[in-house]
Motif scaffolding. Sequence first.
Motif, PDB file in Angstrom:
ATOM      1  N   THR A  43       2.953 -83.324 -26.540  1.00 56.74           N
ATOM      2  CA  THR A  43       2.568 -84.599 -25.929  1.00 56.74           C
ATOM      3  C   THR A  43       2.236 -84.443 -24.443  1.00 56.74           C
ATOM      4  N   ASP A  44       2.819 -83.438 -23.772  1.00 59.26           N
ATOM      5  CA  ASP A  44       2.530 -83.228 -22.351  1.00 59.26           C
ATOM      6  C   ASP A  44       1.656 -82.000 -22.121  1.00 59.26           C
ATOM      7  N   PHE A  45       0.904 -81.597 -23.151  1.00 57.40           N
ATOM      8  CA  PHE A  45       0.039 -80.417 -23.032  1.00 57.40           C
ATOM      9  C   PHE A  45      -1.093 -80.691 -22.043  1.00 57.40           C
ATOM     10  N   ASP A  46      -1.224 -79.846 -21.019  1.00 54.84           N
ATOM     11  CA  ASP A  46      -2.281 -80.021 -20.020  1.00 54.84           C
ATOM     12  C   ASP A  46      -3.134 -78.771 -19.878  1.00 54.84           C
ATOM     13  N   GLY A  47      -3.241 -77.998 -20.950  1.00 54.48           N
ATOM     14  CA  GLY A  47      -4.046 -76.792 -20.921  1.00 54.48           C
ATOM     15  C   GLY A  47      -3.173 -75.556 -20.953  1.00 54.48           C
ATOM     16  N   SER A  48      -3.841 -74.404 -21.133  1.00 52.62           N
ATOM     17  CA  SER A  48      -3.099 -73.153 -21.213  1.00 52.62           C
ATOM     18  C   SER A  48      -3.998 -72.006 -20.782  1.00 52.62           C
ATOM     19  N   ASP A  49      -3.397 -70.981 -20.217  1.00 51.60           N
ATOM     20  CA  ASP A  49      -4.129 -69.771 -19.838  1.00 51.60           C
ATOM     21  C   ASP A  49      -3.756 -68.640 -20.797  1.00 51.60           C
ATOM     22  N   ILE A  50      -4.765 -67.951 -21.312  1.00 53.85           N
ATOM     23  CA  ILE A  50      -4.555 -66.819 -22.209  1.00 53.85           C
ATOM     24  C   ILE A  50      -4.952 -65.549 -21.467  1.00 53.85           C
ATOM     25  N   LEU A  51      -4.016 -64.625 -21.325  1.00 55.24           N
ATOM     26  CA  LEU A  51      -4.322 -63.327 -20.712  1.00 55.24           C
ATOM     27  C   LEU A  51      -4.814 -62.388 -21.801  1.00 55.24           C
ATOM     28  N   ILE A  52      -6.005 -61.867 -21.615  1.00 53.21           N
ATOM     29  CA  ILE A  52      -6.607 -60.929 -22.569  1.00 53.21           C
ATOM     30  C   ILE A  52      -6.737 -59.584 -21.873  1.00 53.21           C
ATOM     31  N   PHE A  53      -6.162 -58.553 -22.451  1.00 53.20           N
ATOM     32  CA  PHE A  53      -6.188 -57.236 -21.826  1.00 53.20           C
ATOM     33  C   PHE A  53      -6.501 -56.186 -22.882  1.00 53.20           C
ATOM     34  N   GLY A  54      -6.893 -55.027 -22.418  1.00 55.72           N
ATOM     35  CA  GLY A  54      -7.218 -53.966 -23.359  1.00 55.72           C
ATOM     36  C   GLY A  54      -7.520 -52.671 -22.656  1.00 55.72           C
ATOM     37  N   ALA A  55      -7.939 -51.697 -23.448  1.00 56.97           N
ATOM     38  CA  ALA A  55      -8.257 -50.375 -22.922  1.00 56.97           C
ATOM     39  C   ALA A  55      -9.372 -49.772 -23.759  1.00 56.97           C
ATOM     40  N   VAL A  56      -9.956 -48.698 -23.232  1.00 60.06           N
ATOM     41  CA  VAL A  56     -11.041 -47.999 -23.916  1.00 60.06           C
ATOM     42  C   VAL A  56     -10.542 -46.624 -24.331  1.00 60.06           C
ATOM     43  N   LYS A  57     -10.587 -46.363 -25.617  1.00 59.29           N
ATOM     44  CA  LYS A  57     -10.199 -45.049 -26.129  1.00 59.29           C
ATOM     45  C   LYS A  57     -11.458 -44.197 -26.257  1.00 59.29           C
ATOM     46  N   ARG A  58     -11.437 -42.994 -25.749  1.00 57.40           N
ATOM     47  CA  ARG A  58     -12.596 -42.098 -25.836  1.00 57.40           C
ATOM     48  C   ARG A  58     -12.131 -40.660 -26.000  1.00 57.40           C
ATOM     49  N   GLU A  59     -12.997 -39.864 -26.607  1.00 60.15           N
ATOM     50  CA  GLU A  59     -12.692 -38.453 -26.844  1.00 60.15           C
ATOM     51  C   GLU A  59     -13.431 -37.549 -25.888  1.00 60.15           C
ATOM     52  N   THR A  60     -14.364 -38.105 -25.115  1.00 63.88           N
ATOM     53  CA  THR A  60     -15.140 -37.302 -24.161  1.00 63.88           C
ATOM     54  C   THR A  60     -14.906 -37.837 -22.760  1.00 63.88           C
ATOM     55  N   ALA A  61     -15.457 -37.114 -21.764  1.00 64.49           N
ATOM     56  CA  ALA A  61     -15.307 -37.538 -20.376  1.00 64.49           C
ATOM     57  C   ALA A  61     -16.018 -38.873 -20.157  1.00 64.49           C
ATOM     58  N   ILE A  62     -15.557 -39.619 -19.176  1.00 61.71           N
ATOM     59  CA  ILE A  62     -16.144 -40.924 -18.881  1.00 61.71           C
ATOM     60  C   ILE A  62     -17.585 -40.755 -18.440  1.00 61.71           C
ATOM     61  N   GLN A  63     -18.472 -41.482 -19.085  1.00 62.16           N
ATOM     62  CA  GLN A  63     -19.894 -41.457 -18.730  1.00 62.16           C
ATOM     63  C   GLN A  63     -20.131 -42.423 -17.577  1.00 62.16           C
ATOM     64  N   ALA A  64     -20.676 -41.916 -16.465  1.00 62.01           N
ATOM     65  CA  ALA A  64     -20.831 -42.753 -15.275  1.00 62.01           C
ATOM     66  C   ALA A  64     -22.073 -43.642 -15.353  1.00 62.01           C
ATOM     67  N   VAL A  65     -23.142 -43.124 -15.951  1.00 62.66           N
ATOM     68  CA  VAL A  65     -24.411 -43.861 -15.991  1.00 62.66           C
ATOM     69  C   VAL A  65     -24.922 -43.897 -17.429  1.00 62.66           C
ATOM     70  N   PRO A  66     -25.317 -45.074 -17.901  1.00 65.80           N
ATOM     71  CA  PRO A  66     -25.132 -46.402 -17.282  1.00 65.80           C
ATOM     72  C   PRO A  66     -23.661 -46.812 -17.301  1.00 65.80           C
ATOM     73  N   PRO A  67     -23.247 -47.636 -16.351  1.00 65.53           N
ATOM     74  CA  PRO A  67     -21.832 -47.992 -16.254  1.00 65.53           C
ATOM     75  C   PRO A  67     -21.361 -48.823 -17.451  1.00 65.53           C
ATOM     76  N   LEU A  68     -20.088 -48.647 -17.768  1.00 65.61           N
ATOM     77  CA  LEU A  68     -19.478 -49.426 -18.839  1.00 65.61           C
ATOM     78  C   LEU A  68     -19.218 -50.856 -18.366  1.00 65.61           C
ATOM     79  N   GLN A  69     -19.493 -51.822 -19.235  1.00 64.05           N
ATOM     80  CA  GLN A  69     -19.224 -53.228 -18.931  1.00 64.05           C
ATOM     81  C   GLN A  69     -18.413 -53.839 -20.069  1.00 64.05           C
TER      82      GLN A  69
END
Length: 253
Positions: free
Chosen positions: A34-60
């Motif tokens: 009855t007194d609900f005024d909204g809520s914030d959801i924290l979304i987090f994560g990570a990137v799993k990879r088997e090779t070195a990070i590719q610089a170009v093009p950048p990851l988004q």
Amino acid sequence: MRLLAALLLLLAALPARAEEVVLGLSRDSVSITTDFDGSDILIFGAVKRETAIQAVPPLQVIVTVEGPLEPVTVWRKARRLGIWVNAEAVEIDSAPSFYAVATSAPWKESISAVEDLRHGVSIPRAIRSVGAPMDIMDSEAFTEALIRVREEQGLYRVEEESVELRDSTLFDTSITMPANISEGRYLTRVFLTRGGKVVSAHESEIQVGKVGLERWLFTLSRQMPLAYGLLSLAIAALAGWGASALFRAIRSG
């Protein structure tokens, strides 16, 4: 530290792939009280990879939260005989009741138009409108009007560069859900993109529902509308009597 440990455990449990997103949510359900005024959801994560990070093009990273889909009728008013009336209507087949998009970079740098069309990421792509009456030549204007109205209500939003991406590996963002959200299943999607092309995607769900007194009143209004109406009248009469009694007490000193 707990967040980092949870992500590392998730990464270790995944099979080997070139680049894959691992998603976590701060909560998997939202309770409407009855007194609900909204809520914030924290979304987090990570990137799993088997090779070195590719610089170009950048990851988004792009994060979307989509509320239940529903059909919507959009009306356009026109002046007839001196008064404004609903003159034309377009039936939109399905539109999300809530839709939020967060990106780690400006939109044009995050995803191409072709990939947006393929995955239905942006707000216009999330709305499905198959056809309109033959006498309406600008059906797109009705979809634009729906987006504009829901943006003003806080139900549709695009927050560019609001995803924090660290070392092309860890990311997090916060999605604000307003007080006027609907019940149902909310689909959360995360896209990893390079050069505007989606390289990985992941989905999860958040359940939103009424609880406690809010749930009881909602159920009563649907299943016993007469009792709900009498209860509403009784509460209104009691509130009026209480206010009158309070003013009389104040005036009498």
